[in-house]
Design an enzyme around this catalytic site. Structure first.
Site, PDB file in Angstrom:
ATOM      1  N   SER A 156      36.326  26.972 -30.939  1.00  0.00           N
ATOM      2  CA  SER A 156      35.772  27.140 -32.134  1.00  0.00           C
ATOM      3  C   SER A 156      34.337  27.301 -31.838  1.00  0.00           C
ATOM      4  O   SER A 156      33.850  27.124 -30.602  1.00  0.00           O
ATOM      5  CB  SER A 156      36.013  25.783 -32.837  1.00  0.00           C
ATOM      6  OG  SER A 156      34.978  25.804 -33.774  1.00  0.00           O
ATOM      7  N   TYR A 184      35.598  16.563 -33.724  1.00  0.00           N
ATOM      8  CA  TYR A 184      36.265  17.885 -33.355  1.00  0.00           C
ATOM      9  C   TYR A 184      35.253  18.769 -32.215  1.00  0.00           C
ATOM     10  O   TYR A 184      35.647  19.282 -31.341  1.00  0.00           O
ATOM     11  CB  TYR A 184      36.000  18.636 -34.677  1.00  0.00           C
ATOM     12  CG  TYR A 184      36.440  20.042 -34.783  1.00  0.00           C
ATOM     13  CD1 TYR A 184      38.042  20.202 -34.600  1.00  0.00           C
ATOM     14  CD2 TYR A 184      35.763  21.253 -34.761  1.00  0.00           C
ATOM     15  CE1 TYR A 184      38.387  21.550 -34.773  1.00  0.00           C
ATOM     16  CE2 TYR A 184      36.173  22.011 -34.949  1.00  0.00           C
ATOM     17  CZ  TYR A 184      37.824  22.492 -34.980  1.00  0.00           C
ATOM     18  OH  TYR A 184      38.240  23.857 -34.975  1.00  0.00           O
TER      19      TYR A 184
END
Ligand code: NAD
Ligand code: ZN
Length: 642
Positions: A517, A530
């Site tokens: 990501s 995350y």
């Protein structure tokens, strides 16, 4: 008997795998001196009226009875001459016996039950006992003109002997059956008579014992021998697909090492299997290498079927369809051999008979291969995507399927993955990437279906946003378990398989790709669990890359920007738009639209990331052979590497 009835009969027997495998068999109808016959290349199961090739029967029968030399294959020449109108389709090699049988409808198939009778040393005698004058037997004869002439000879002899017309059932030694009738009902009734008589006789004899399933050895074989065979039996840089089976027939212990039973078996599964006795061998890769080398030395070609007696049958193909056809054709032959032995003693094709088919087949097989290349960027590659039931994972799978990849869609949500896999012609498997047993089982199942994998995309991921002051520990643990530990577990499970492939295909690279990501490159406010898991993913990627380069495995990450149209963002209950709104991540945002605008405005290219963007990055990673351990941003300019 109308054309519609013929099509109905052809489709019904074509769909029934006990009569027809791999589209084999043929059907025809006669009307006003014209034979309308199924073309080669069209399966019985899907035959339509428009497919039928019209041929003049008088021309065909002349060719059958003439000894005048012709240039080229006599059946083909006869077909060319007899053609009433060119449909662009080639009629099959079996046209001549269709022409000489007087009944209106002729159906020719290779059924497993009847072949237990035709593949018998004393077939003629057994047929007499079971069917009397209801059937005639034609001993094995080479296909084309010789077979048609032999059929005619046997019919004439029968008619002389009995003074009656030949019956509607013809049994072809080591080949199949011909059923002839004037109505569809007659065809069904004769088929029933034959099948019932043979099956009753088979059932009356005692069955051989089947070794019980050895699940442990089977798993050792599919996780070690299959990946080794992928490399050993490859075509250039394209590894073979190796599919396997440990069912009753696969374990039967009938090796068929003395020779094939019917021509179909030679065509799809090869004449002779490679036999591997894996028990007692610790290094199965070296053992497989040696055994394949010996096989090649002896037969001058690669094996298609690999038998581990009592444990499994493995089949090789350039793709899953070819490998599965080989496997099923072979296990059909095992069933025929088993049942033939219950009736009497199995007869295998002798060396001359099988040599004729091998050489005859070589030509058409080459043609088939040449025609079979679709030219996709991932043709024949086995690509695994985790978390592929929805979102980026599904989108990636959809993109890669267009480029000819064999896809495995792994997900916790098996039901949804199945629905999607079906649409893509791929396979869905259940996996929980944060569970060690699950990831190992997942890889073993991949090896069972395909023999291994060329590209593994670790995509499954979850996101739980929240403030460091208040986030429940359970949320942190979940994100870490799936995104960080899950990536490790997947690599630990798949890397040994790829390393084996590398041993037997040392000049081919394999790929592990983490869908990371942009939050793996830059911190993310109120989204630390995350971001931390994704930063960790980069550390794993770099470290795995350094180690696995020795095993021919490249390890890279892709760092996508926000997939604003994907379910992770859009889900009305748990979506990030909702989560971020509730977590107060976007200052001043009062609605979901505010949040969306805020995120779009951050991207220089002014749009969210979509799966096609990731596919482009995947092609780069897979096709290049001079980079590993990198993180490739796909963010529309939002994140630039320093
Ligand atoms: N959506 C984005 O904006 C975005 C941006 C950058 C990176 N990513 C990354 O892309 C990947 C996919 O994200 P997405 O947005 O498509 O997510 P998604 O929630 O839409 O889909 C994730 C899929 O993974 C499956 N899954 C969840 N936990 C699993 C587990 N333990 N084992 C197996 N499967 C599991 C889910 O069932 C679901 O099908 C993730 O790694 C994510 O971090 C997403
Ligand atoms: Zn045939």
């Amino acid at each position: 008997m109308s054309f519609a009835e013929l099509i109905e009969v052809a489709n019904a027997y074509g769909r029934d795998e006990t009569y027809s495998r791999a589209g084999g068999g043929n059907a025809s109808i006669k009307e006003d001196g014209i034979l309308y016959i199924k073309p080669s290349g069209v399966p019985l199961a899907t035959l339509t009226e428009e497919d039928l090739v019209p041929l003049r029967m008088d021309v065909l029968l002349d060719a059958l009875h003439s000894d005048a030399p012709v240039e080229g294959d006599p059946v083909r020449v006869a077909a060319q001459r007899a053609l009433v109108r060119d449909t662009g389709r080639r009629p099959s090699v079996e046209i001549l016996f269709h022409a000489l049988i007087p009944q209106k409808l002729v159906l020719h198939t290779h059924p497993v039950v009847a072949n237990a009778l035709t593949c018998n040393e004393n077939a003629e005698e057994l047929i007499g006992e079971l069917l009397g004058d209801q059937a005639i037997f034609v001993p094995y004869t080479d296909p084309g003109v010789p077979l048609a002439r032999k059929v005619e000879e046997v019919r004439t002899a029968f008619e002389k002997r009995t003074g009656k017309p030949s019956p509607g059932i013809t049994l072809l030694g080591n080949h199949g059956i011909i059923i002839a009738g004037d109505t569809a009902e007659e065809i069904h009734s004769l088929s029933r008579t034959l099948t019932t008589a043979v099956q009753t006789a088979i059932d009356a004899a005692p069955a051989a014992q089947v070794p019980s399933l050895d699940a442990e050895e089977y798993r050792r074989v599919v996780t070690h021998v299959s990946p080794a065979l992928r490399g050993l039996l490859r075509d250039g840089n394209r590894l073979a697909v190796i599919t396997s089976d440990c069912g009753d027939l696969a374990r039967q212990g009938m090796l068929l090492a003395e020779g094939p039973l019917i021509p179909d078996q030679i065509v799809y599964a090869g004449s002779i299997p490679l036999v591997l006795e894996t028990k007692g061998h610790d290094d199965l890769v070296t053992y497989a290498e040696q055994a394949v080398a010996q096989y090649r030395e002896k037969y001058g070609k690669n094996p298609i079927i690999i038998v581990v007696p009592g444990v499994a049958v493995l089949a090789a193909g350039k793709d899953l369809t070819a490998a599965r056809t080989a496997l099923l054709t072979y296990t059909d032959a095992v069933r025929v051999a088993r049942d033939a032995n219950r009736l009497g003693a199995v007869r295998v094709m002798n060396q001359r008979e099988r040599g004729f088919i091998e050489n005859w087949e070589a030509e058409s097989y080459r043609k088939k291969i040449a025609a079979g290349h679709s030219g996709g960027r991932l043709d024949g590659k086995v690509v695994v995507v985790t978390g592929a039931a929805q979102g980026f994972g599904l989108g990636i799978a959809q993109e890669l399927a267009k480029e000819g990849a064999h896809l495995v869609l792994g997900d916790l949500n098996l039901a949804q993955a199945q629905v999607e896999a079906e649409k893509l012609g791929g396979r869905a498997l259940e996996v929980n990437v944060s569970d060690e047993h699950s990831t190992k089982d997942f890889v073993a199942q991949i090896c069972e279906i395909y023999g291994g994998a060329d590209v593994f995309i670790s995509n499954a991921g979850v996101l739980r946003a929240g403030s460091v002051m208040t986030q429940p520990v359970a949320d942190f643990d979940l994100v870490t378990a799936v995104n960080y530990k899950g990536y490790f577990l997947c690599v630990q499970a798949i890397a040994p398989t790829m390393a084996i492939q590398h041993r037997t295909a040392p000049d081919v690279w394999f790929d592990i790709i983490e869908i990371n990501s942009k939050s793996g490159l830059e911190g993310s406010k109120r989204n630390f669990a995350y971001a931390g898991s994704k930063f960790g993913g980069i550390g794993l990627t770099q470290s795995f890359a350094l180690e696995l380069v020795e095993d021919g495995i490249k390890v890279n990450a892709i760092c996508p920007g926000n997939y604003l149209d994907g379910p992770l963002w859009m889900d009305p209950e748990r979506g990030l738009f909702v989560q971020y709104l509730e977590a107060g991540k976007v200052p001043g945002a009062k609605t979901i639209d505010d949040v969306r605008e805020f995120y779009e405005a951050k991207v220089p290219m002014r749009r969210g990331c979509v799966p096609a963007d990731l596919a482009t990055a995947i092609y780069y990673i897979v096709e290049q052979t001079y980079e590993t351990g990198q993180a490739v941003p796909v963010t529309g300019g939002q994140n630039m590497l320093s």
